[in-house]
Design a protein around this motif. Structure first.
Motif, PDB file in Angstrom:
ATOM      1  N   VAL A  71       8.235  25.276  -6.243  1.00 43.70           N
ATOM      2  CA  VAL A  71       9.136  25.613  -5.148  1.00 43.70           C
ATOM      3  C   VAL A  71       8.326  26.244  -4.026  1.00 43.70           C
ATOM      4  N   GLN A  72       8.396  25.641  -2.833  1.00 47.06           N
ATOM      5  CA  GLN A  72       7.628  26.125  -1.693  1.00 47.06           C
ATOM      6  C   GLN A  72       8.458  26.981  -0.751  1.00 47.06           C
ATOM      7  N   ASP A  73       9.738  26.651  -0.594  1.00 49.81           N
ATOM      8  CA  ASP A  73      10.586  27.403   0.318  1.00 49.81           C
ATOM      9  C   ASP A  73      12.024  27.323  -0.179  1.00 49.81           C
ATOM     10  N   VAL A  74      12.804  28.344   0.163  1.00 47.12           N
ATOM     11  CA  VAL A  74      14.196  28.416  -0.264  1.00 47.12           C
ATOM     12  C   VAL A  74      15.045  28.782   0.950  1.00 47.12           C
ATOM     13  N   GLU A  75      16.187  28.115   1.086  1.00 47.09           N
ATOM     14  CA  GLU A  75      17.101  28.369   2.192  1.00 47.09           C
ATOM     15  C   GLU A  75      18.502  28.575   1.660  1.00 47.09           C
ATOM     16  N   LEU A  76      19.276  29.370   2.368  1.00 47.53           N
ATOM     17  CA  LEU A  76      20.677  29.595   2.009  1.00 47.53           C
ATOM     18  C   LEU A  76      21.549  29.059   3.140  1.00 47.53           C
ATOM     19  N   HIS A  77      22.482  28.167   2.810  1.00 45.89           N
ATOM     20  CA  HIS A  77      23.433  27.614   3.775  1.00 45.89           C
ATOM     21  C   HIS A  77      24.823  28.082   3.376  1.00 45.89           C
ATOM     22  N   THR A  78      25.571  28.636   4.324  1.00 44.96           N
ATOM     23  CA  THR A  78      26.959  29.017   4.066  1.00 44.96           C
ATOM     24  C   THR A  78      27.818  28.597   5.250  1.00 44.96           C
ATOM     25  N   SER A  79      28.755  27.726   4.991  1.00 42.05           N
ATOM     26  CA  SER A  79      29.700  27.318   6.023  1.00 42.05           C
ATOM     27  C   SER A  79      30.837  28.338   6.064  1.00 42.05           C
ATOM     28  N   LEU A  80      31.732  28.183   7.009  1.00 40.87           N
ATOM     29  CA  LEU A  80      32.865  29.095   7.109  1.00 40.87           C
ATOM     30  C   LEU A  80      33.723  29.048   5.848  1.00 40.87           C
ATOM     31  N   ILE A 107      27.876  27.381  -4.927  1.00 45.48           N
ATOM     32  CA  ILE A 107      27.775  28.263  -6.092  1.00 45.48           C
ATOM     33  C   ILE A 107      28.114  29.700  -5.698  1.00 45.48           C
ATOM     34  N   HIS A 108      28.587  30.449  -6.675  1.00 45.49           N
ATOM     35  CA  HIS A 108      28.798  31.882  -6.503  1.00 45.49           C
ATOM     36  C   HIS A 108      27.443  32.585  -6.600  1.00 45.49           C
ATOM     37  N   HIS A 109      27.316  33.790  -6.049  1.00 49.53           N
ATOM     38  CA  HIS A 109      26.089  34.604  -6.102  1.00 49.53           C
ATOM     39  C   HIS A 109      24.907  33.865  -5.475  1.00 49.53           C
ATOM     40  N   ALA A 110      25.156  33.089  -4.426  1.00 49.69           N
ATOM     41  CA  ALA A 110      24.113  32.241  -3.838  1.00 49.69           C
ATOM     42  C   ALA A 110      22.967  33.059  -3.251  1.00 49.69           C
ATOM     43  N   LYS A 111      23.266  34.144  -2.571  1.00 45.90           N
ATOM     44  CA  LYS A 111      22.204  34.946  -1.952  1.00 45.90           C
ATOM     45  C   LYS A 111      21.329  35.598  -3.013  1.00 45.90           C
ATOM     46  N   GLU A 112      21.937  36.092  -4.070  1.00 42.68           N
ATOM     47  CA  GLU A 112      21.201  36.703  -5.168  1.00 42.68           C
ATOM     48  C   GLU A 112      20.292  35.677  -5.864  1.00 42.68           C
ATOM     49  N   LYS A 114      19.142  32.849  -4.486  1.00 46.42           N
ATOM     50  CA  LYS A 114      18.090  32.472  -3.538  1.00 46.42           C
ATOM     51  C   LYS A 114      16.952  33.484  -3.567  1.00 46.42           C
ATOM     52  N   ASN A 115      17.283  34.764  -3.527  1.00 45.17           N
ATOM     53  CA  ASN A 115      16.245  35.800  -3.568  1.00 45.17           C
ATOM     54  C   ASN A 115      15.475  35.773  -4.885  1.00 45.17           C
ATOM     55  N   TYR A 116      16.188  35.524  -5.982  1.00 50.18           N
ATOM     56  CA  TYR A 116      15.519  35.439  -7.288  1.00 50.18           C
ATOM     57  C   TYR A 116      14.544  34.264  -7.328  1.00 50.18           C
ATOM     58  N   ILE A 117      14.975  33.095  -6.840  1.00 57.07           N
ATOM     59  CA  ILE A 117      14.111  31.907  -6.858  1.00 57.07           C
ATOM     60  C   ILE A 117      12.869  32.148  -6.005  1.00 57.07           C
ATOM     61  N   LEU A 118      13.041  32.774  -4.858  1.00 58.85           N
ATOM     62  CA  LEU A 118      11.919  33.040  -3.969  1.00 58.85           C
ATOM     63  C   LEU A 118      10.873  33.945  -4.635  1.00 58.85           C
ATOM     64  N   LYS A 119      11.330  35.023  -5.264  1.00 58.91           N
ATOM     65  CA  LYS A 119      10.402  35.941  -5.932  1.00 58.91           C
ATOM     66  C   LYS A 119       9.816  35.329  -7.197  1.00 58.91           C
ATOM     67  N   ALA A 120      10.649  34.658  -7.986  1.00 59.20           N
ATOM     68  CA  ALA A 120      10.180  34.083  -9.243  1.00 59.20           C
ATOM     69  C   ALA A 120       9.209  32.930  -9.015  1.00 59.20           C
TER      70      ALA A 120
END
Length: 145
Positions: A71-80, A107-112, A114-120
């Motif tokens: 995994v090189q980069d992670v992004e979070l997308h949230t629509s209205l 998915i639920h807990h998407a920001k959490e 995303k941050n986990y994937i980035l660090k891991a």
């Protein structure tokens, strides 16, 4: 942050989903319908400290794995609508040849996650002593003799 996000869709409570991994935290989420955020789909995302696994389908199933060190980069997308129902879509850009972009959709807990994937992913690269390199499709370049 909880150590384990267990799958809560339709009251399922299987043994392997409730176990904590020996080598880290696991997130198990189901893809939800955008309307009301209900998990009535047959797509399950599992994120561990080593691999991201996507299981899709009911009668005909498909499983896709990607090692976290790729995994090189992670992004979070949230629509209205996703924000209204507390959902999100995590996009993982990888060095994997079969799926260079993995989407963990609605998915639920998407920001959490995303941050986990980035660090891991950074920790997995350090453990494997690998570099974060780009795929430049060098296979089609002829060898120079």
């Amino acid at each position: 942050m909880e150590d384990l996000k267990k799958d809560g869709a339709l009251g399922e409570d299987s043994q392997d989903e409730n176990m904590k991994e020996e080598n880290g935290t696991a997130y198990i989420e189901r893809k939800c319908w955008l309307f009301f955020g209900l998990p009535f789909t047959f797509t399950k995302y599992t994120v561990t400290s080593e691999v991201i696994t996507i299981n899709e389908g009911f009668l005909s199933t498909k499983e896709n794995d990607c090692y976290l060190y790729k995994v090189q980069d992670v992004e979070l997308h949230t629509s209205l609508m996703e924000r209204i129902f507390k959902l999100g879509t995590v996009a993982c850009y990888t060095g994997d040849n079969t799926h260079p972009q993995l989407y963990l959709t609605h998915i639920h807990h998407a920001k959490e996650i995303k941050n986990y994937i980035l660090k891991a992913s950074e920790e997995a690269r350090r453990r494997r002593r690998t570099l974060n390199t780009l795929n430049i499709d060098a296979a089609d370049i002829e060898e120079i003799n």
